[in-house]
Design a protein around this motif. Structure first.
Motif, short mmCIF file in Angstrom:
data_model
loop_
_atom_site.label_atom_id
_atom_site.label_comp_id
_atom_site.label_asym_id
_atom_site.label_seq_id
_atom_site.Cartn_x
_atom_site.Cartn_y
_atom_site.Cartn_z
N MET A 63 -43.04 -95.93 -43.95
CA MET A 63 -44.41 -96.24 -43.54
C MET A 63 -44.83 -95.27 -42.43
O MET A 63 -44.15 -95.17 -41.42
CB MET A 63 -44.51 -97.67 -43.04
CG MET A 63 -45.91 -98.09 -42.63
SD MET A 63 -45.94 -99.77 -41.97
CE MET A 63 -45.40 -100.68 -43.42
N PRO A 64 -45.93 -94.53 -42.59
CA PRO A 64 -46.34 -93.58 -41.55
C PRO A 64 -46.81 -94.29 -40.28
O PRO A 64 -47.02 -95.51 -40.26
CB PRO A 64 -47.49 -92.81 -42.21
CG PRO A 64 -48.00 -93.74 -43.26
CD PRO A 64 -46.82 -94.51 -43.75
N ALA A 65 -46.97 -93.51 -39.23
CA ALA A 65 -47.37 -94.07 -37.94
C ALA A 65 -48.83 -94.53 -37.95
O ALA A 65 -49.65 -94.01 -38.69
CB ALA A 65 -47.18 -93.02 -36.85
N ASP A 66 -49.12 -95.50 -37.11
CA ASP A 66 -50.50 -95.96 -36.94
C ASP A 66 -51.27 -95.03 -36.01
O ASP A 66 -52.42 -94.67 -36.28
CB ASP A 66 -50.52 -97.38 -36.37
CG ASP A 66 -49.87 -98.39 -37.31
OD1 ASP A 66 -50.08 -98.28 -38.53
OD2 ASP A 66 -49.13 -99.25 -36.80
N LEU A 67 -50.63 -94.64 -34.90
CA LEU A 67 -51.26 -93.77 -33.91
C LEU A 67 -50.25 -92.77 -33.38
O LEU A 67 -49.04 -93.04 -33.37
CB LEU A 67 -51.80 -94.59 -32.72
CG LEU A 67 -52.90 -95.62 -32.99
CD1 LEU A 67 -53.16 -96.45 -31.75
CD2 LEU A 67 -54.18 -94.93 -33.45
N ILE A 68 -50.76 -91.63 -32.94
CA ILE A 68 -49.93 -90.64 -32.26
C ILE A 68 -50.55 -90.34 -30.90
O ILE A 68 -51.72 -89.97 -30.82
CB ILE A 68 -49.79 -89.35 -33.08
CG1 ILE A 68 -49.02 -89.63 -34.37
CG2 ILE A 68 -49.09 -88.26 -32.27
CD1 ILE A 68 -48.72 -88.43 -35.21
N HIS A 69 -49.77 -90.52 -29.84
CA HIS A 69 -50.24 -90.30 -28.48
C HIS A 69 -49.67 -88.97 -27.97
O HIS A 69 -48.45 -88.80 -27.87
CB HIS A 69 -49.77 -91.43 -27.55
CG HIS A 69 -50.17 -92.80 -28.01
ND1 HIS A 69 -51.46 -93.25 -27.93
CD2 HIS A 69 -49.43 -93.80 -28.58
CE1 HIS A 69 -51.51 -94.49 -28.40
NE2 HIS A 69 -50.30 -94.85 -28.80
N LEU A 70 -50.55 -88.03 -27.67
CA LEU A 70 -50.15 -86.74 -27.10
C LEU A 70 -50.25 -86.85 -25.58
O LEU A 70 -51.35 -86.97 -25.03
CB LEU A 70 -51.05 -85.62 -27.61
CG LEU A 70 -51.11 -85.46 -29.14
CD1 LEU A 70 -52.05 -84.32 -29.51
CD2 LEU A 70 -49.72 -85.23 -29.73
N ILE A 79 -46.40 -93.31 -32.11
CA ILE A 79 -45.53 -92.21 -31.70
C ILE A 79 -46.05 -91.61 -30.40
O ILE A 79 -47.26 -91.44 -30.23
CB ILE A 79 -45.49 -91.11 -32.78
CG1 ILE A 79 -44.85 -91.66 -34.05
CG2 ILE A 79 -44.74 -89.88 -32.30
CD1 ILE A 79 -44.96 -90.71 -35.22
N VAL A 80 -45.14 -91.26 -29.50
CA VAL A 80 -45.48 -90.55 -28.28
C VAL A 80 -44.88 -89.15 -28.38
O VAL A 80 -43.70 -88.98 -28.71
CB VAL A 80 -44.94 -91.27 -27.03
CG1 VAL A 80 -45.04 -90.38 -25.79
CG2 VAL A 80 -45.71 -92.57 -26.80
N MET A 81 -45.70 -88.13 -28.08
CA MET A 81 -45.24 -86.74 -28.07
C MET A 81 -45.64 -86.13 -26.73
O MET A 81 -46.83 -86.00 -26.43
CB MET A 81 -45.85 -85.95 -29.22
CG MET A 81 -45.60 -86.58 -30.58
SD MET A 81 -46.22 -85.61 -31.99
CE MET A 81 -44.85 -84.46 -32.21
N GLU A 100 -45.54 -84.02 -39.46
CA GLU A 100 -44.19 -84.41 -39.86
C GLU A 100 -43.73 -85.66 -39.11
O GLU A 100 -43.07 -86.53 -39.69
CB GLU A 100 -43.23 -83.25 -39.62
CG GLU A 100 -43.41 -82.11 -40.60
CD GLU A 100 -42.38 -81.01 -40.44
OE1 GLU A 100 -41.34 -81.24 -39.79
OE2 GLU A 100 -42.61 -79.91 -40.98
N ALA A 101 -44.07 -85.77 -37.82
CA ALA A 101 -43.70 -86.96 -37.05
C ALA A 101 -44.41 -88.19 -37.61
O ALA A 101 -43.82 -89.28 -37.71
CB ALA A 101 -44.05 -86.76 -35.58
N TRP A 102 -45.68 -88.04 -37.95
CA TRP A 102 -46.46 -89.15 -38.53
C TRP A 102 -45.82 -89.63 -39.83
O TRP A 102 -45.65 -90.84 -40.05
CB TRP A 102 -47.89 -88.68 -38.77
CG TRP A 102 -48.74 -89.65 -39.52
CD1 TRP A 102 -49.39 -90.74 -39.02
CD2 TRP A 102 -49.06 -89.61 -40.92
NE1 TRP A 102 -50.08 -91.39 -40.02
CE2 TRP A 102 -49.89 -90.72 -41.19
CE3 TRP A 102 -48.72 -88.75 -41.96
CZ2 TRP A 102 -50.38 -90.99 -42.48
CZ3 TRP A 102 -49.20 -89.00 -43.24
CH2 TRP A 102 -50.02 -90.11 -43.49
N ALA A 103 -45.46 -88.69 -40.71
CA ALA A 103 -44.91 -89.05 -42.01
C ALA A 103 -43.51 -89.66 -41.89
O ALA A 103 -43.11 -90.49 -42.71
CB ALA A 103 -44.86 -87.83 -42.91
#
Length: 211
Positions: A1-8, A144-146, A134-137
């Motif tokens: 299951m991919p991520a809902d949100l990605i926080h940069l 996710i936190v980057m 790639e992190a999302w997938a």
């Protein structure tokens, strides 16, 4: 299951009493204030379902990722593609427009639209979006936190808004320990939030940013 949100997340203040443009130079760690900023940033998303944590290999990003690792009991995945770009001026004291008085710098300033003094904006955009995608997938749902750097995060923010990548570095919207949040819409990422959780600490900080 991919991520809902990605926080940069941008790193906190760096210990840099000599005011050097440090770029990718080793040995530049967070100041005491920088550690406070990183703690505040991590605390600002308390209770959110953060399931993966990535950080640039540079020391300031790795240290800024530590509070997230401790709070969410997550390992720090080092991701080379979200690193600060290298540039011709690192190791010196870059000041604009004073640098225009240095003839040695003129060849590096010939094309600010690229820019000619370092990695091309298009290159930074491509590697950042590749790492994000790639992190999302690869995510197991959640968020996710980057932890990255000003210029790479700005490239992503401008890209997802369909803005021209070339810009004035002095007008970037990406303060220390700020959080730029992305969501997926169809085949593209969109920006859904921007926060400055360390805003009260910024007045006491020194932020040389990048070029």
């Amino acid at each position: 299951m991919p991520a809902d949100l990605i926080h940069l997340v941008r790193h906190g203040e760096v210990h840099n009493p000599d005011r050097i443009l440090y770029g990718r130079l080793p040995g530049y760690h967070l100041s005491e204030l920088g550690h406070q900023m990183a703690d505040v940033a991590a605390a600002s998303l308390a209770g959110r379902p953060v399931t993966a944590l990535y950080a640039s290999p540079l020391q300031r990003a790795q240290e800024s990722a530590q509070p997230w690792s401790q709070r969410y009991s997550l390992p720090i995945i080092t991701e080379d593609r979200i690193v600060e770009p290298a540039n011709w001026f690192e190791g010196g004291r870059f000041r604009f427009p004073h640098v225009l008085g240095n003839p040695r710098a003129w060849p590096q300033l010939i094309n600010p639209m690229k820019p000619s003094w370092g990695e091309a904006f298009l290159s930074v955009e491509a590697r950042m979006l590749e790492a994000i995608d790639e992190a999302w997938a690869a995510a197991n749902g959640g968020e996710i936190v980057m932890v990255s750097h000003q210029m790479p995060i700005v490239m992503v923010a401008r890209s997802v808004k369909k803005m021209r990548l070339a810009h004035d570095p002095r007008r970037r919207r990406c303060t220390l320990s700020s959080i730029t949040t992305l969501a997926r819409k169809g085949d593209e990422f969109i920006e859904v939030d921007y926060q400055e959780p360390a805003a009260e600490l910024l007045a006491a900080s020194t932020d040389l940013g990048a070029v």
